[in-house]
Design an enzyme around this catalytic site. Structure first.
Site, PDB file in Angstrom:
ATOM      1  N   HIS A 195      78.893  26.287  10.210  1.00 41.98           N
ATOM      2  CA  HIS A 195      77.612  25.694   9.784  1.00 41.98           C
ATOM      3  C   HIS A 195      77.726  25.077   8.383  1.00 41.98           C
ATOM      4  CE1 HIS A 195      75.627  28.921  12.527  1.00 41.98           C
ATOM      5  NE2 HIS A 195      75.767  27.794  13.205  1.00 41.98           N
TER       6      HIS A 195
ATOM      7  N   GLU B  80      72.042  17.854   9.735  1.00 40.22           N
ATOM      8  CA  GLU B  80      73.499  17.796   9.753  1.00 40.22           C
ATOM      9  C   GLU B  80      74.011  16.385  10.030  1.00 40.22           C
ATOM     10  OE1 GLU B  80      75.231  21.730  11.546  1.00 40.22           O
ATOM     11  OE2 GLU B  80      73.245  21.402  12.424  1.00 40.22           O
TER      12      GLU B  80
ATOM     13  N   ARG C 209      81.431  15.246  14.201  1.00 41.58           N
ATOM     14  CA  ARG C 209      81.397  16.647  13.806  1.00 41.58           C
ATOM     15  C   ARG C 209      82.560  17.354  14.489  1.00 41.58           C
ATOM     16  NH1 ARG C 209      78.273  21.574  16.371  1.00 41.58           N
ATOM     17  NH2 ARG C 209      78.538  23.131  14.755  1.00 41.58           N
TER      18      ARG C 209
ATOM     19  N   ASN D 237      78.001  14.209  17.793  1.00 41.35           N
ATOM     20  CA  ASN D 237      78.262  15.649  17.881  1.00 41.35           C
ATOM     21  C   ASN D 237      78.501  15.940  19.355  1.00 41.35           C
ATOM     22  OD1 ASN D 237      78.282  18.430  17.891  1.00 41.35           O
ATOM     23  ND2 ASN D 237      76.380  18.674  16.735  1.00 41.35           N
TER      24      ASN D 237
ATOM     25  N   ARG E 264      75.015  36.441  20.144  1.00 42.07           N
ATOM     26  CA  ARG E 264      76.206  37.042  19.537  1.00 42.07           C
ATOM     27  C   ARG E 264      75.832  38.287  18.741  1.00 42.07           C
ATOM     28  NH1 ARG E 264      77.710  31.382  16.882  1.00 42.07           N
ATOM     29  NH2 ARG E 264      77.975  30.160  18.778  1.00 42.07           N
TER      30      ARG E 264
END
Length: 400
Positions: A183, A385, A94, A7, A242
């Site tokens: 996600h 993940e 990823r 990743n 955010r």
């Protein structure tokens, strides 16, 4: 089969080496602050049920140098877990944005790389870094198959009524402007674990991924029906930095009336808003401490954060026409007792009731925290993940 999962971020490389299909982790690690004099490499080796940790701080100029250092650790005479890099069968990457082109795990070819580059404008903070990781890995792990797993792929099952925006048709047909969601690897993993736990493959599940970035997905029969993030990862829930959903008029007001540039507004909404903008903190532990000290802004921020989640829960229950389970996952979802308590409060009408004692238990395992006999299961499912990427890579090659 040995699968090395990467990743790659703008200044970091996160990695794990798996033996599949056993899903055994041989080693994992993180290279941070790439490009700085004091870059940090943390490498963990798992042998005989024990974990050994190696750390170093040194200049690492670029991703190539960082991955070269990891390469040497993998085959080191003292701490290595491989005799040769040739033992690695697959490198799984990823990739954040796959657009409409990639709805499944994909072998990386020159054409695939070109398509990933064309998607840079849709994920300017992520896809270039992911692409760089691919280019470096192709040089270092030259005999391995390179495979891309896209964060957006899981959401490609959404129907047009869920992913389209009510703007002129040409913006979708010519520019690909629509909701893609993110996600996806995490949502897919935890939804699968929940369905397995329920022994109900067709289950209606709402997954809530709460980290610094936050998103929710409505899942039925293992497929995504709707998700909270959109064209980019700013939409939906309130996040660490955010804003989440916001009236578009705010943007025009700041630009046209207050003189902010578009770049400044983009920075405000992406990096200076959310919990950071409301409280001065983006770590929920700091905000919880502030609440305990009587900070009214911190309490209001928690109220807003959890209220937004509840609104999406109601909407997704309507979209699914029912619900079997709610799943909390990722750093905040798995560890923040207060967030789970506030989200599930006053949701009895929808079948969601929380057992406070079960909710207070800390564990790294999948656990059920609803009241006995509740019609809707409330689950905490730790996400993984990297393991999901390894599984998808293994399934792709096994099917060939």
């Amino acid at each position: 089969m040995y699968i090395f999962v990467i990743n790659s971020g703008s200044s970091s490389i996160k990695y794990q080496l798996f033996e599949m299909p056993e899903a055994r982790v041989l080693c994992s690690g993180l290279v941070e602050r790439i490009g700085h004099e004091n870059a940090v490499l943390t490498h963990k080796i798992y042998k005989g049920g024990k974990e050994d940790i190696l750390t170093s701080t040194e200049p690492i100029n670029d991703h190539g140098k960082g991955l070269s250092k990891v390469e040497k650790l993998l085959t080191d005479a003292q701490v290595g877990v491989l005799k040769s890099l040739d033992e690695i069968d697959v490198v799984g990457h990823r990739v954040v944005h796959g657009g409409e082109r990639f709805a499944a795990t994909t072998r990386i070819t020159d054409d695939v790389k070109k398509d990933i580059q064309q998607l840079f404008p849709l994920a300017p903070l992520h896809n270039p870094s992911n692409f760089l990781g691919i280019e470096v890995a192709e040089q270092i792990f030259s005999k391995a198959s390179q495979v891309a797993v896209f964060d957006t792929a899981f959401h490609q099952t959404m129907p047009p009524k869920a992913f389209r925006y009510a703007i002129p048709e040409e913006f979708y047909s010519n520019l690909g402007i629509r909701a893609y969601g993110f996600h996806g690897t995490s949502h897919k993993y935890v939804a699968g674990k929940a369905a397995e736990y329920l022994q109900k493959p067709e289950a209606k599940i709402i997954t809530i991924h709460l980290g610094n970035g936050c998103s929710m997905s409505a899942v039925e029969n293992g497929q995504c029906v709707d998700t909270s993030m959109g064209l980019g990862p700013m939409n939906g829930l309130i996040m660490g930095t955010r804003s989440g959903d916001i009236d578009q008029s705010v943007i025009f007001y700041l630009v046209n009336r207050e003189g902010y540039s578009l770049d400044e507004v983009n920075t405000i909404l992406n990096k200076k808003s959310g919990m950071l903008g409301l409280t001065g903190y983006n770590d929920m532990r700091d905000i919880t401490k502030a609440i305990d000290e009587g900070n009214a802004n911190a309490q209001m921020a928690y109220d807003m954060y959890t209220y937004r989640i509840k609104k999406y829960l109601g909407a997704y229950i309507a979209a699914l026409n029912g619900l079997d389970a709610v799943v909390f996952t990722a750093g905040v979802g798995e560890n923040d007792i207060k967030v789970r308590q506030m989200v599930c409060q006053n949701m009895e009408y929808l079948g969601i009731t929380l057992d406070e004692e079960k909710n207070a238990v800390r564990s790294k395992n999948l656990r059920e925290i609803n009241k006995e006999g509740a019609s809707v299961k409330v689950l905490v499912v730790p996400t993984n993940e990297e393991l999901e990427i390894a599984r998808q890579c293994y399934e792709l090659l096994a099917a060939e």
